[in-house]
Scaffold this motif. Structure first.
Motif, PDB file in Angstrom:
ATOM      1  N   ALA A 155     -18.072  20.878  18.091  1.00  0.00           N
ATOM      2  CA  ALA A 155     -19.357  21.555  18.256  1.00  0.00           C
ATOM      3  C   ALA A 155     -19.269  22.894  17.534  1.00  0.00           C
ATOM      4  O   ALA A 155     -18.182  23.325  17.114  1.00  0.00           O
ATOM      5  CB  ALA A 155     -19.681  21.763  19.740  1.00  0.00           C
ATOM      6  N   ASP A 156     -20.408  23.560  17.382  1.00  0.00           N
ATOM      7  CA  ASP A 156     -20.389  24.893  16.793  1.00  0.00           C
ATOM      8  C   ASP A 156     -19.625  25.824  17.723  1.00  0.00           C
ATOM      9  O   ASP A 156     -19.850  25.841  18.939  1.00  0.00           O
ATOM     10  CB  ASP A 156     -21.812  25.419  16.595  1.00  0.00           C
ATOM     11  N   GLY A 157     -18.711  26.602  17.162  1.00  0.00           N
ATOM     12  CA  GLY A 157     -17.875  27.488  17.964  1.00  0.00           C
ATOM     13  C   GLY A 157     -18.414  28.907  18.007  1.00  0.00           C
ATOM     14  O   GLY A 157     -19.434  29.240  17.397  1.00  0.00           O
ATOM     15  N   GLU A 158     -17.709  29.763  18.728  1.00  0.00           N
ATOM     16  CA  GLU A 158     -18.100  31.165  18.860  1.00  0.00           C
ATOM     17  C   GLU A 158     -17.794  31.933  17.583  1.00  0.00           C
ATOM     18  O   GLU A 158     -16.979  31.499  16.755  1.00  0.00           O
ATOM     19  CB  GLU A 158     -17.343  31.795  20.029  1.00  0.00           C
ATOM     20  N   ASP A 159     -18.454  33.070  17.407  1.00  0.00           N
ATOM     21  CA  ASP A 159     -18.111  33.979  16.323  1.00  0.00           C
ATOM     22  C   ASP A 159     -16.895  34.793  16.744  1.00  0.00           C
ATOM     23  O   ASP A 159     -16.868  35.358  17.850  1.00  0.00           O
ATOM     24  CB  ASP A 159     -19.272  34.924  16.018  1.00  0.00           C
ATOM     25  N   VAL A 207     -15.767  28.281   9.480  1.00  0.00           N
ATOM     26  CA  VAL A 207     -16.564  27.362   8.664  1.00  0.00           C
ATOM     27  C   VAL A 207     -16.409  27.681   7.183  1.00  0.00           C
ATOM     28  O   VAL A 207     -16.303  26.771   6.346  1.00  0.00           O
ATOM     29  CB  VAL A 207     -18.050  27.433   9.086  1.00  0.00           C
ATOM     30  N   ASP A 208     -16.367  28.962   6.858  1.00  0.00           N
ATOM     31  CA  ASP A 208     -16.223  29.375   5.458  1.00  0.00           C
ATOM     32  C   ASP A 208     -14.766  29.650   5.085  1.00  0.00           C
ATOM     33  O   ASP A 208     -14.331  29.314   3.981  1.00  0.00           O
ATOM     34  CB  ASP A 208     -17.069  30.623   5.191  1.00  0.00           C
ATOM     35  N   THR A 209     -14.001  30.260   6.011  1.00  0.00           N
ATOM     36  CA  THR A 209     -12.611  30.597   5.683  1.00  0.00           C
ATOM     37  C   THR A 209     -11.702  29.378   5.717  1.00  0.00           C
ATOM     38  O   THR A 209     -10.655  29.363   5.078  1.00  0.00           O
ATOM     39  CB  THR A 209     -12.055  31.635   6.668  1.00  0.00           C
ATOM     40  N   LYS A 210     -12.088  28.361   6.526  1.00  0.00           N
ATOM     41  CA  LYS A 210     -11.271  27.152   6.716  1.00  0.00           C
ATOM     42  C   LYS A 210      -9.865  27.494   7.211  1.00  0.00           C
ATOM     43  O   LYS A 210      -8.877  26.858   6.841  1.00  0.00           O
ATOM     44  CB  LYS A 210     -11.219  26.322   5.429  1.00  0.00           C
TER      45      LYS A 210
END
Length: 329
Positions: free
Chosen positions: A189-193, A267-270
């Motif tokens: 699921a989408d995770g926290e920032d 998501v961007d840094t992987k």
């Protein structure tokens, strides 16, 4: 104090030993995960981040129903690590390589055991092969000990680090266990920032009941035997049969044991920016009796960590006026 320090170091070593397993061996796209989520897992496992700041970590432990062992502990803190100078990340050599690591942790500790409550502040540093520790209950005075000497005395803590390292480092074993139907499943699921980084929360669940079912299947148990041998464990057919019998008896225990790992991957840094480990065992009176407990048992363990400044380095300073901590007391 010596015993607390030793256990803390062993826990740190075990955590570092198992971290690569979670990030690199949850491969093969477990049931329930999409190809994109598995690609994120794979990318995080290959990121090779050797330094980070610990924004926050927590450890929670609750044990009920086991006479003499009932306790609760709540630990939280911050810190950071720089592992870039470590000569090897092989779990089998981790204890030796740890002398080249730089680690700093703070902790607020609250614990209750046998009706007695304790609270303390703790600070630990590992730098240049020396462990520095400061405990608020001892007047905030710094003590130091040689890291190699502390690790050499780990046997007195009753923990075989070779076994932990061997299991953690066995990629073949993890891959083999991953082929047992229903043993490892996933969800996402989408995770926290985390420190401004958007993450994907990918959870791996372990069902120990499926392991028992595999033992009762001739084909699966034969494959498991080979996996255990590859991991360097001295297991033969007769030992596997005994294990199967014991596991069948304890199936209610395994069925009521839940193990999960949630990884927060940018998501961007992987890259891995945090993870949660949860272990829960809930046993009724009948199941608890199989383990020699006279009443129902509740065991809950949770560890969380959130990280930032990945790969940006982390500096740890030695303590110039630290007193020697005797290890033979």
């Amino acid at each position: 104090m010596k015993k607390i320090l030793r256990y803390a170091l062993l826990l740190a070593v075990m955590t570092l030993a198992f971290a690569p397993v979670f990030t690199t061996n949850a491969q093969g796209c477990p049931e329930g995960l999409s190809a994109d989520d598995c690609a994120l897992l794979d990318a995080a496992g290959k990121a090779n981040v050797t330094s980070f700041t610990i924004e926050a970590y927590t450890v929670k432990l609750n044990v009920k129903g086991i006479p003499g062992s009932e306790m609760s502990a709540d630990i939280s803190g911050t810190g950071g690590m720089d592992l870039s100078k470590m000569g090897s990340f092989d779990p089998a050599k981790l204890a030796e390589s740890l002398k080249d690591a730089a680690i700093a942790l703070t902790a607020d500790v609250k614990a209750t055991q046998a009706g007695t409550e304790q609270a303390s502040g703790l600070e630990v540093r590992i730098v240049e092969g020396v462990v520095y520790v400061k405990v608020s209950q001892m007047g905030d005075k710094w003590y130091k000990a040689d890291l190699a000497a502390v690790l050499a005395n780990s046997d007195s803590a009753g923990i075989d680090m070779g076994t932990f390292s061997g299991l953690a480092g066995s990629t073949g074993m993890m891959d083999g266990l991953g082929n047992i139907p229903g043993l490892i499943t996933g969800s996402a699921a989408d995770g926290e920032d985390i420190a401004g980084v958007k993450t994907r929360a990918i959870t791996i669940n372990v069902n120990l009941g499926a392991f028992v079912s595999a033992l009762s299947d001739p084909t699966a148990s034969k494959g498991l035997l080979e996996v255990l041998k590859q991991a360097g464990l001295p297991v033969d057919d007769s030992m596997l049969q005994q294990l199967t019998m014991v596991a069948a008896m304890l199936k209610p225990v395994f069925d009521n044991t839940k193990i999960s790992l949630t990884q927060y991957i940018g998501v961007d840094t992987k890259m891995l920016h945090g993870f949660d480990i949860n272990v829960s065992v809930k046993l009724d009176a009948t199941s608890a009796a199989m383990l020699g407990a006279a009443s129902p048992v509740d065991f809950d363990f949770a560890f969380t960590i959130r990280m930032s400044k990945l790969g940006e380095g982390f500096t740890v300073e030695p303590v110039a006026d630290a007193a020697e901590l005797p290890l033979n007391n």
